[in-house]
Design a protein around this motif. Structure first.
Motif, PDB file in Angstrom:
ATOM      1  N   GLU A 162     -10.213   6.894 -11.124  1.00  0.00           N
ATOM      2  CA  GLU A 162      -9.523   6.834 -12.411  1.00  0.00           C
ATOM      3  C   GLU A 162      -8.030   7.110 -12.230  1.00  0.00           C
ATOM      4  O   GLU A 162      -7.187   6.442 -12.841  1.00  0.00           O
ATOM      5  N   GLN A 163      -7.698   8.061 -11.382  1.00  0.00           N
ATOM      6  CA  GLN A 163      -6.291   8.377 -11.111  1.00  0.00           C
ATOM      7  C   GLN A 163      -5.578   7.156 -10.520  1.00  0.00           C
ATOM      8  O   GLN A 163      -4.456   6.835 -10.923  1.00  0.00           O
ATOM      9  N   LEU A 164      -6.218   6.466  -9.579  1.00  0.00           N
ATOM     10  CA  LEU A 164      -5.613   5.295  -8.952  1.00  0.00           C
ATOM     11  C   LEU A 164      -5.535   4.115  -9.921  1.00  0.00           C
ATOM     12  O   LEU A 164      -4.580   3.343  -9.892  1.00  0.00           O
ATOM     13  N   ARG A 165      -6.527   3.986 -10.783  1.00  0.00           N
ATOM     14  CA  ARG A 165      -6.548   2.866 -11.741  1.00  0.00           C
ATOM     15  C   ARG A 165      -5.520   3.030 -12.851  1.00  0.00           C
ATOM     16  O   ARG A 165      -5.119   2.044 -13.465  1.00  0.00           O
ATOM     17  N   THR A 166      -5.116   4.249 -13.133  1.00  0.00           N
ATOM     18  CA  THR A 166      -4.146   4.479 -14.205  1.00  0.00           C
ATOM     19  C   THR A 166      -2.739   4.767 -13.680  1.00  0.00           C
ATOM     20  O   THR A 166      -1.826   5.029 -14.463  1.00  0.00           O
ATOM     21  N   MET A 167      -2.575   4.700 -12.376  1.00  0.00           N
ATOM     22  CA  MET A 167      -1.271   4.981 -11.762  1.00  0.00           C
ATOM     23  C   MET A 167      -0.261   3.897 -12.145  1.00  0.00           C
ATOM     24  O   MET A 167      -0.548   2.707 -12.024  1.00  0.00           O
ATOM     25  N   PRO A 168       0.916   4.288 -12.611  1.00  0.00           N
ATOM     26  CA  PRO A 168       1.949   3.302 -12.928  1.00  0.00           C
ATOM     27  C   PRO A 168       2.327   2.474 -11.695  1.00  0.00           C
ATOM     28  O   PRO A 168       2.250   2.951 -10.554  1.00  0.00           O
ATOM     29  N   VAL A 169       2.741   1.239 -11.927  1.00  0.00           N
ATOM     30  CA  VAL A 169       3.043   0.313 -10.840  1.00  0.00           C
ATOM     31  C   VAL A 169       4.087   0.869  -9.883  1.00  0.00           C
ATOM     32  O   VAL A 169       3.927   0.795  -8.660  1.00  0.00           O
ATOM     33  N   VAL A 170       5.151   1.427 -10.403  1.00  0.00           N
ATOM     34  CA  VAL A 170       6.222   1.954  -9.544  1.00  0.00           C
ATOM     35  C   VAL A 170       5.673   3.049  -8.631  1.00  0.00           C
ATOM     36  O   VAL A 170       5.966   3.074  -7.430  1.00  0.00           O
ATOM     37  N   ALA A 171       4.863   3.946  -9.168  1.00  0.00           N
ATOM     38  CA  ALA A 171       4.259   5.005  -8.349  1.00  0.00           C
ATOM     39  C   ALA A 171       3.333   4.401  -7.301  1.00  0.00           C
ATOM     40  O   ALA A 171       3.306   4.850  -6.153  1.00  0.00           O
ATOM     41  N   ALA A 172       2.579   3.369  -7.683  1.00  0.00           N
ATOM     42  CA  ALA A 172       1.666   2.714  -6.738  1.00  0.00           C
ATOM     43  C   ALA A 172       2.440   2.063  -5.592  1.00  0.00           C
ATOM     44  O   ALA A 172       2.048   2.168  -4.428  1.00  0.00           O
ATOM     45  N   LEU A 173       3.543   1.392  -5.913  1.00  0.00           N
ATOM     46  CA  LEU A 173       4.358   0.771  -4.858  1.00  0.00           C
ATOM     47  C   LEU A 173       4.889   1.830  -3.901  1.00  0.00           C
ATOM     48  O   LEU A 173       4.930   1.618  -2.692  1.00  0.00           O
ATOM     49  N   ASN A 174       5.292   2.972  -4.437  1.00  0.00           N
ATOM     50  CA  ASN A 174       5.767   4.065  -3.584  1.00  0.00           C
ATOM     51  C   ASN A 174       4.651   4.599  -2.701  1.00  0.00           C
ATOM     52  O   ASN A 174       4.867   4.847  -1.504  1.00  0.00           O
ATOM     53  N   VAL A 175       3.462   4.786  -3.266  1.00  0.00           N
ATOM     54  CA  VAL A 175       2.317   5.275  -2.493  1.00  0.00           C
ATOM     55  C   VAL A 175       1.968   4.283  -1.378  1.00  0.00           C
ATOM     56  O   VAL A 175       1.614   4.683  -0.269  1.00  0.00           O
ATOM     57  N   LEU A 176       2.098   2.996  -1.678  1.00  0.00           N
ATOM     58  CA  LEU A 176       1.785   1.961  -0.682  1.00  0.00           C
ATOM     59  C   LEU A 176       2.895   1.798   0.356  1.00  0.00           C
ATOM     60  O   LEU A 176       2.730   1.079   1.328  1.00  0.00           O
ATOM     61  N   GLY A 177       4.018   2.472   0.129  1.00  0.00           N
ATOM     62  CA  GLY A 177       5.121   2.410   1.092  1.00  0.00           C
ATOM     63  C   GLY A 177       5.861   1.088   1.077  1.00  0.00           C
ATOM     64  O   GLY A 177       6.446   0.692   2.089  1.00  0.00           O
ATOM     65  N   LEU A 178       5.868   0.399  -0.063  1.00  0.00           N
ATOM     66  CA  LEU A 178       6.540  -0.895  -0.151  1.00  0.00           C
ATOM     67  C   LEU A 178       7.942  -0.731  -0.731  1.00  0.00           C
ATOM     68  O   LEU A 178       8.178   0.103  -1.605  1.00  0.00           O
TER      69      LEU A 178
END
Length: 101
Positions: free
Chosen positions: A14-30
């Protein structure tokens, strides 16, 4: 004797599914850059992001955890979908990629 299956906790998913796109890109190291000239039409919180990926650029519209690639007409929501789409990963690998430290 069967393999023991480990699954991801519902809270983590649920945490990963609701993560904002910008935060997700940072987590992915992109590497990404916000398009400061973009003016949203429908939702005023929508932003346009240029994401550097393997020598090319993917342009995403992002509103919270939801994202949409205007060039391929594909979209989704959250870090898992984004990792699967951009990095061409399967579900399990995408989740592991999102939680690596």
């Amino acid at each position: 004797m069967g393999r023991s299956r480990k699954s991801f906790s519902p809270e983590l998913l649920e945490q990963l599914r609701t993560m904002p796109v910008v935060a997700a890109l940072n987590v992915l190291g992109l590497y990404w850059k916000r398009d400061s000239d973009f003016v949203p039409v429908k939702d005023k919180t929508t932003i346009r992001l240029n994401v550097s990926l393997g020598g090319s650029v993917v342009v995403l519209l992002a509103t919270g955890p939801r994202w949409y690639d205007t060039r391929t007409d594909k979209g989704g929501g959250g870090a898992i979908d984004l990792a699967m789409y951009l990095l061409r990963l399967d579900f399990v690998t995408a989740v592991k990629h999102c939680i690596k430290e």
